[in-house]
Design an enzyme around this catalytic site. Structure first.
Site, PDB file in Angstrom:
ATOM      1  CG  HIS A  21      -1.730  -1.160   1.363  1.00 32.54           C
ATOM      2  ND1 HIS A  21      -2.233  -1.789   2.546  1.00 32.54           N
ATOM      3  CD2 HIS A  21      -2.978  -1.449   0.344  1.00 32.54           C
ATOM      4  CE1 HIS A  21      -3.156  -2.544   2.150  1.00 32.54           C
ATOM      5  NE2 HIS A  21      -3.447  -2.503   1.049  1.00 32.54           N
ATOM      6  CE  LYS A  45     -10.582  -7.635   1.539  1.00 27.50           C
ATOM      7  NZ  LYS A  45      -9.586  -6.634   1.507  1.00 27.50           N
ATOM      8  NE  ARG A  95      -2.459  -7.941  -3.855  1.00 26.10           N
ATOM      9  CZ  ARG A  95      -3.321  -8.288  -2.728  1.00 26.10           C
ATOM     10  NH1 ARG A  95      -2.775  -8.299  -1.454  1.00 26.10           N
ATOM     11  NH2 ARG A  95      -4.513  -8.546  -3.051  1.00 26.10           N
ATOM     12  CB  SER A 132      -4.484  -6.315   4.752  1.00 30.86           C
ATOM     13  OG  SER A 132      -4.002  -5.352   4.175  1.00 30.86           O
TER      14      SER A 132
HETATM   15  O1  PNS Z   1      -8.429  -2.942   0.326  1.00 23.81           O
HETATM   16  P1  PNS Z   1      -9.659  -3.462  -0.142  1.00 23.81           P
HETATM   17  O2  PNS Z   1     -10.467  -4.473   0.945  1.00 23.81           O
HETATM   18  O3  PNS Z   1      -9.297  -4.419  -1.373  1.00 23.81           O
HETATM   19  O4  PNS Z   1     -10.651  -2.444  -0.470  1.00 23.81           O
HETATM   20  C1  PNS Z   1     -11.750  -2.547  -1.262  1.00 23.81           C
HETATM   21  C2  PNS Z   1     -12.571  -1.252  -1.119  1.00 23.81           C
HETATM   22  C3  PNS Z   1     -12.844  -0.924   0.243  1.00 23.81           C
HETATM   23  C4  PNS Z   1     -12.060  -0.428  -1.987  1.00 23.81           C
HETATM   24  C5  PNS Z   1     -14.012  -1.931  -1.724  1.00 23.81           C
HETATM   25  O5  PNS Z   1     -14.624  -2.954  -1.008  1.00 23.81           O
HETATM   26  C6  PNS Z   1     -14.960  -0.651  -2.041  1.00 23.81           C
HETATM   27  O6  PNS Z   1     -14.834   0.193  -2.739  1.00 23.81           O
HETATM   28  N1  PNS Z   1     -15.817  -0.531  -1.004  1.00 23.81           N
HETATM   29  C7  PNS Z   1     -16.689   0.483  -0.754  1.00 23.81           C
HETATM   30  C8  PNS Z   1     -18.327   0.256  -1.399  1.00 23.81           C
HETATM   31  C9  PNS Z   1     -18.263   0.156  -2.830  1.00 23.81           C
HETATM   32  O7  PNS Z   1     -17.929   1.206  -3.449  1.00 23.81           O
HETATM   33  N2  PNS Z   1     -18.809  -0.703  -3.518  1.00 23.81           N
HETATM   34  C10 PNS Z   1     -19.068  -0.890  -4.804  1.00 23.81           C
HETATM   35  C11 PNS Z   1     -17.887  -1.502  -5.662  1.00 23.81           C
HETATM   36  S1  PNS Z   1     -18.177  -1.472  -7.490  1.00 23.81           S
END
Ligand code: PNS
Length: 172
Positions: A21, A45, A95, A132
Site C-alpha cells: 500500500h 470481508k 498485484r 493484509s
Molecule cells: O483494500 P480492499 O479491501 O481491497 O478495498 C476494497 C474497497 C474498500 C475499496 C472496496 O470494497 C470498496 O470500494 N468498498 C466501498 C463500497 C463500494 O463502493 N462498493 C461498490 C464496488 S463496485
C-alpha cells in the site's frame, strides 16, 4: 518534468496498511500529485482487526514521508468518497491477475454508476505476495511480519500480539 496536479482517491480497507500500500501511495503521489486515502470498511470481508479510526492513525504515520497525502475515514461507496473529496479519479494497486479481475469489474461498475474512472498502478515485484489478510493471520500467532508492514503498523501488531518466545527465526 512539471509537477502533476491531479487529485486522486486511493480507497481501501488498509486493515492493516502494508508496504505494498505504501508503495502505491508513493507511486500515485509522484505520478498524479495529491493522494487522498479513504480508509473504508469492505462489506465483503469479515469484521476488521483494527477500527477505521485506528487504521487512519496508522496510515497517517506510515505515509508521513510522502508530500501531498490526505487520509480520511469514509463510510459508503468509493465513488461517493471520490466525489466528496474532490478526486479526479481513483487509483488502485494491482498485484496479479486475480486483483485485475476484481478491480476491472469494480472499475467498470464504478464508472457506469458515477462516471468516476479508475487507474491501476502495478505493485513492486517484491511485494506481489503481500496481503493484509495474511499479515493479520500470521501476526495473531506472534510471528514476524515487520518486514511486510510500515514501522507504525509493526509496533501496533507487536503490542497487540507480543512475539512468541518459541517463534523460529526467518530462514534466509
Ligand atoms: O483494500 P480492499 O479491501 O481491497 O478495498 C476494497 C474497497 C474498500 C475499496 C472496496 O470494497 C470498496 O470500494 N468498498 C466501498 C463500497 C463500494 O463502493 N462498493 C461498490 C464496488 S463496485
Amino acid at each position: 518534468m512539471s509537477r502533476p496536479t491531479c487529485r486522486v482517491l486511493y480507497p481501501g480497507s488498509f486493515d492493516p496498511m502494508h508496504l505494498g500500500h505504501v508503495d502505491v501511495v508513493e507511486q500515485a503521489a509522484e505520478l498524479f500529485g495529491t493522494v487522498v486515502i479513504a480508509a473504508m470498511h469492505n462489506p465483503s470481508k469479515p469484521s476488521g482487526m483494527f477500527t477505521v479510526d485506528q487504521r487512519v492513525a496508522m496510515i497517517t504515520e506510515s505515509i508521513a514521508h510522502v508530500p501531498g497525502v490526505e487520509v480520511h475515514p469514509f463510510d459508503g461507496l468509493a465513488v461517493d468518497a471520490a466525489i466528496e473529496f474532490g478526486a479526479d479519479f481513483m487509483v488502485k494497486g494491482l498485484r496479479n491477475g486475480g486483483d485485475f479481475e476484481i478491480e476491472q469489474q469494480m472499475a467498470h461498475t464504478n464508472h457506469s454508476v458515477s462516471g468516476v474512472r479508475t487507474v491501476y498502478v502495478p505493485c513492486r515485484p517484491e511485494q506481489v505476495f503481500v496481503s493484509s489478510r495474511f499479515i493479520r493471520e500470521i501476526a495473531q500467532y506472534g510471528r514476524e511480519v515487520s518486514h511486510l508492514v510500515p514501522k507504525p503498523v509493526a509496533a501496533e501488531l507487536a503490542r497487540l500480539f507480543p512475539p512468541t518466545e518459541a517463534a523460529p527465526e526467518i530462514r534466509s
